[in-house]
Design a protein around this motif. Structure first.
Motif, PDB file in Angstrom:
ATOM      1  N   MET A   1       0.840  -1.181   0.000  1.00 14.91           N
ATOM      2  CA  MET A   1       0.000   0.000   0.000  1.00 14.91           C
ATOM      3  C   MET A   1       0.877   1.234   0.000  1.00 14.91           C
ATOM      4  SD  MET A   1      -1.505   2.676   1.959  1.00 14.91           S
ATOM      5  CE  MET A   1      -0.685   2.351   3.465  1.00 14.91           C
ATOM      6  N   ASN A   2       0.574   2.121  -0.898  1.00 19.69           N
ATOM      7  CA  ASN A   2       1.304   3.371  -1.017  1.00 19.69           C
ATOM      8  C   ASN A   2       0.350   4.514  -0.681  1.00 19.69           C
ATOM      9  OD1 ASN A   2       2.445   5.766  -2.045  1.00 19.69           O
ATOM     10  ND2 ASN A   2       3.600   4.626  -3.585  1.00 19.69           N
ATOM     11  N   LYS A   3       0.712   5.333   0.300  1.00 21.02           N
ATOM     12  CA  LYS A   3      -0.158   6.429   0.722  1.00 21.02           C
ATOM     13  C   LYS A   3      -0.422   7.401  -0.422  1.00 21.02           C
ATOM     14  CE  LYS A   3       0.950   6.244   5.615  1.00 21.02           C
ATOM     15  NZ  LYS A   3       1.142   7.034   6.817  1.00 21.02           N
ATOM     16  N   ASP A   4       0.583   7.634  -1.261  1.00 21.42           N
ATOM     17  CA  ASP A   4       0.394   8.539  -2.397  1.00 21.42           C
ATOM     18  C   ASP A   4      -0.626   7.993  -3.386  1.00 21.42           C
ATOM     19  OD1 ASP A   4       2.180  10.445  -1.436  1.00 21.42           O
ATOM     20  OD2 ASP A   4       3.892   9.522  -2.445  1.00 21.42           O
ATOM     21  N   THR A   5      -0.673   6.682  -3.548  1.00 26.80           N
ATOM     22  CA  THR A   5      -1.652   6.072  -4.444  1.00 26.80           C
ATOM     23  C   THR A   5      -3.065   6.333  -3.950  1.00 26.80           C
ATOM     24  OG1 THR A   5      -0.074   4.341  -5.027  1.00 26.80           O
ATOM     25  CG2 THR A   5      -2.395   3.898  -5.510  1.00 26.80           C
ATOM     26  N   ILE A   6      -3.273   6.206  -2.657  1.00 26.44           N
ATOM     27  CA  ILE A   6      -4.597   6.480  -2.091  1.00 26.44           C
ATOM     28  C   ILE A   6      -4.965   7.943  -2.312  1.00 26.44           C
ATOM     29  CG2 ILE A   6      -5.935   6.626   0.059  1.00 26.44           C
ATOM     30  CD1 ILE A   6      -4.458   4.081   0.966  1.00 26.44           C
ATOM     31  N   LEU A   7      -4.042   8.846  -2.056  1.00 25.24           N
ATOM     32  CA  LEU A   7      -4.314  10.270  -2.286  1.00 25.24           C
ATOM     33  C   LEU A   7      -4.613  10.550  -3.757  1.00 25.24           C
ATOM     34  CD1 LEU A   7      -1.746  12.012   0.083  1.00 25.24           C
ATOM     35  CD2 LEU A   7      -4.248  12.106   0.241  1.00 25.24           C
ATOM     36  N   ASP A   8      -3.913   9.867  -4.650  1.00 19.30           N
ATOM     37  CA  ASP A   8      -4.175  10.033  -6.088  1.00 19.30           C
ATOM     38  C   ASP A   8      -5.589   9.592  -6.442  1.00 19.30           C
ATOM     39  OD1 ASP A   8      -1.630  11.042  -6.526  1.00 19.30           O
ATOM     40  OD2 ASP A   8      -0.827   9.142  -7.299  1.00 19.30           O
ATOM     41  N   TYR A   9      -6.003   8.436  -5.931  1.00 21.62           N
ATOM     42  CA  TYR A   9      -7.364   7.955  -6.206  1.00 21.62           C
ATOM     43  C   TYR A   9      -8.406   8.911  -5.639  1.00 21.62           C
ATOM     44  CZ  TYR A   9      -6.062   3.428  -8.166  1.00 21.62           C
ATOM     45  OH  TYR A   9      -5.577   2.436  -8.979  1.00 21.62           O
ATOM     46  N   ILE A  10      -8.145   9.436  -4.453  1.00 24.53           N
ATOM     47  CA  ILE A  10      -9.083  10.372  -3.844  1.00 24.53           C
ATOM     48  C   ILE A  10      -9.193  11.641  -4.682  1.00 24.53           C
ATOM     49  CG2 ILE A  10      -9.439  11.890  -1.850  1.00 24.53           C
ATOM     50  CD1 ILE A  10      -8.369   9.544  -0.107  1.00 24.53           C
ATOM     51  N   SER A  11      -8.072  12.157  -5.167  1.00 22.14           N
ATOM     52  CA  SER A  11      -8.134  13.380  -5.968  1.00 22.14           C
ATOM     53  C   SER A  11      -8.811  13.142  -7.320  1.00 22.14           C
ATOM     54  CB  SER A  11      -6.739  13.980  -6.154  1.00 22.14           C
ATOM     55  OG  SER A  11      -5.928  13.136  -6.922  1.00 22.14           O
ATOM     56  N   TYR A  49     -14.829  -8.572   5.787  1.00 21.25           N
ATOM     57  CA  TYR A  49     -15.271  -7.405   5.013  1.00 21.25           C
ATOM     58  C   TYR A  49     -14.107  -6.777   4.251  1.00 21.25           C
ATOM     59  CZ  TYR A  49     -19.701  -7.543   7.570  1.00 21.25           C
ATOM     60  OH  TYR A  49     -20.908  -7.916   8.106  1.00 21.25           O
ATOM     61  N   VAL A  50     -12.972  -6.650   4.918  1.00 18.54           N
ATOM     62  CA  VAL A  50     -11.793  -6.079   4.254  1.00 18.54           C
ATOM     63  C   VAL A  50     -11.387  -6.952   3.069  1.00 18.54           C
ATOM     64  CG1 VAL A  50      -9.341  -5.529   4.528  1.00 18.54           C
ATOM     65  CG2 VAL A  50     -10.978  -4.846   6.303  1.00 18.54           C
ATOM     66  N   LYS A  51     -11.364  -8.256   3.274  1.00 19.56           N
ATOM     67  CA  LYS A  51     -10.999  -9.181   2.197  1.00 19.56           C
ATOM     68  C   LYS A  51     -11.944  -9.047   1.009  1.00 19.56           C
ATOM     69  CE  LYS A  51     -10.251 -14.101   1.284  1.00 19.56           C
ATOM     70  NZ  LYS A  51     -10.327 -15.460   1.855  1.00 19.56           N
ATOM     71  N   LYS A  52     -13.218  -8.929   1.288  1.00 18.23           N
ATOM     72  CA  LYS A  52     -14.228  -8.777   0.229  1.00 18.23           C
ATOM     73  C   LYS A  52     -13.965  -7.507  -0.589  1.00 18.23           C
ATOM     74  CE  LYS A  52     -19.267  -8.916  -0.266  1.00 18.23           C
ATOM     75  NZ  LYS A  52     -20.529  -9.076   0.471  1.00 18.23           N
ATOM     76  N   ILE A  53     -13.652  -6.422   0.091  1.00 13.35           N
ATOM     77  CA  ILE A  53     -13.358  -5.154  -0.590  1.00 13.35           C
ATOM     78  C   ILE A  53     -12.094  -5.284  -1.422  1.00 13.35           C
ATOM     79  CG2 ILE A  53     -12.745  -2.736  -0.228  1.00 13.35           C
ATOM     80  CD1 ILE A  53     -14.564  -2.883   2.330  1.00 13.35           C
ATOM     81  N   LYS A  54     -11.075  -5.882  -0.847  1.00 15.76           N
ATOM     82  CA  LYS A  54      -9.794  -6.054  -1.559  1.00 15.76           C
ATOM     83  C   LYS A  54      -9.957  -6.940  -2.796  1.00 15.76           C
ATOM     84  CE  LYS A  54      -6.423  -4.480   0.793  1.00 15.76           C
ATOM     85  NZ  LYS A  54      -5.676  -3.384   0.219  1.00 15.76           N
ATOM     86  N   GLN A  55     -10.852  -7.924  -2.728  1.00 14.05           N
ATOM     87  CA  GLN A  55     -11.100  -8.785  -3.890  1.00 14.05           C
ATOM     88  C   GLN A  55     -11.697  -7.997  -5.058  1.00 14.05           C
ATOM     89  OE1 GLN A  55     -13.509 -11.830  -2.021  1.00 14.05           O
ATOM     90  NE2 GLN A  55     -11.751 -13.197  -1.771  1.00 14.05           N
ATOM     91  N   HIS A  56     -12.290  -6.853  -4.760  1.00 14.44           N
ATOM     92  CA  HIS A  56     -12.830  -5.972  -5.801  1.00 14.44           C
ATOM     93  C   HIS A  56     -11.821  -4.885  -6.181  1.00 14.44           C
ATOM     94  CE1 HIS A  56     -16.595  -7.959  -4.763  1.00 14.44           C
ATOM     95  NE2 HIS A  56     -17.049  -7.505  -5.924  1.00 14.44           N
ATOM     96  N   GLU A  57     -10.571  -5.087  -5.785  1.00 15.35           N
ATOM     97  CA  GLU A  57      -9.467  -4.187  -6.118  1.00 15.35           C
ATOM     98  C   GLU A  57      -9.729  -2.751  -5.680  1.00 15.35           C
ATOM     99  OE1 GLU A  57      -8.537  -4.790 -10.246  1.00 15.35           O
ATOM    100  OE2 GLU A  57      -8.035  -6.889  -9.914  1.00 15.35           O
ATOM    101  N   LYS A  58     -10.208  -2.618  -4.450  1.00 13.30           N
ATOM    102  CA  LYS A  58     -10.455  -1.311  -3.857  1.00 13.30           C
ATOM    103  C   LYS A  58      -9.625  -1.176  -2.577  1.00 13.30           C
ATOM    104  CE  LYS A  58     -15.179  -1.065  -5.651  1.00 13.30           C
ATOM    105  NZ  LYS A  58     -15.045  -0.022  -6.629  1.00 13.30           N
ATOM    106  N   TYR A  59      -9.389   0.074  -2.210  1.00 14.66           N
ATOM    107  CA  TYR A  59      -8.692   0.360  -0.963  1.00 14.66           C
ATOM    108  C   TYR A  59      -9.729   0.513   0.139  1.00 14.66           C
ATOM    109  CZ  TYR A  59      -4.523   1.199  -3.730  1.00 14.66           C
ATOM    110  OH  TYR A  59      -3.467   1.047  -4.578  1.00 14.66           O
TER     111      TYR A  59
END
Length: 189
Positions: A1-11, A49-59
């Protein structure tokens, strides 16, 4: 997990889906947004729940304060990191944010701006905890968001009570990087 990647998706997609039950989670998994705030669960099912979300390629960012069975202490953050694989946490507790930073989790410090004292304490709490983002509630207080944006240099999330496109635009124009909402009607806007 890269914090910058999450910020990029949010923006790229400034409406974050916040889910508070399984039905909302299933709906959120069908949406295009890559970020989900998980606002429910307990120590028995949170990893599922976390695993289910991750299986959909989401953070997935877990609101650690809302998980039944976890104490209001830093050890809860260790549990989230070790046993769920979540990408980050949301918390109203400074110590939880500090611990999550030590564990390299994405951190969101959530604060309710209910009076001038809460507003005055925000800057001190942000300095103490060094979160990646600050979530301001309620999100419909655009003039206050603008004041906060001028005080802190950390990206702001406007959360709570946002129910239409006008309120989203107002919060973003006031300086919020994004909004979070449990209102399914705004997720696709």
């Amino acid at each position: 997990m890269n914090k910058d990647t999450i910020l990029d998706y949010i923006s790229e997609s400034p409406i974050i889906m916040a889910v508070k039950n399984e039905i909302e989670l299933d709906r959120a998994l069908e949406e295009d947004s890559k970020i989900i705030f998980l606002l429910f669960g307990n120590i028995v099912n949170i990893a599922d729940y976390v695993k289910k979300i991750k299986q959909h390629e989401k953070y997935v960012i877990v609101h650690v304060d809302l998980i039944d069975g976890l104490a209001a202490r830093e050890i809860s953050v260790d549990f989230i990191k070790k046993y769920t694989g979540a990408d980050g946490i949301i918390s109203t507790r400074i110590n939880n944010i500090k611990r999550a930073n030590e564990l390299n989790l994405f951190t969101i410090f959530r604060i309710f701006i209910i009076d001038s004292m809460a507003l005055e304490n925000l800057e001190t709490n942000v300095v103490k905890s060094s979160p990646d983002m600050v979530e301001i509630l309620p999100g419909i207080i655009s003039p206050v968001i603008q004041k906060i944006k001028n005080k802190i240099k950390i990206p702001i999330i406007a959360g709570g009570l946002i129910s239409d496109k006008h309120e989203i635009i107002e919060a973003l124009n006031a300086g919020a990087m994004c909004i979070s909402s449990t209102n399914k009607n705004v997720w696709g806007l």
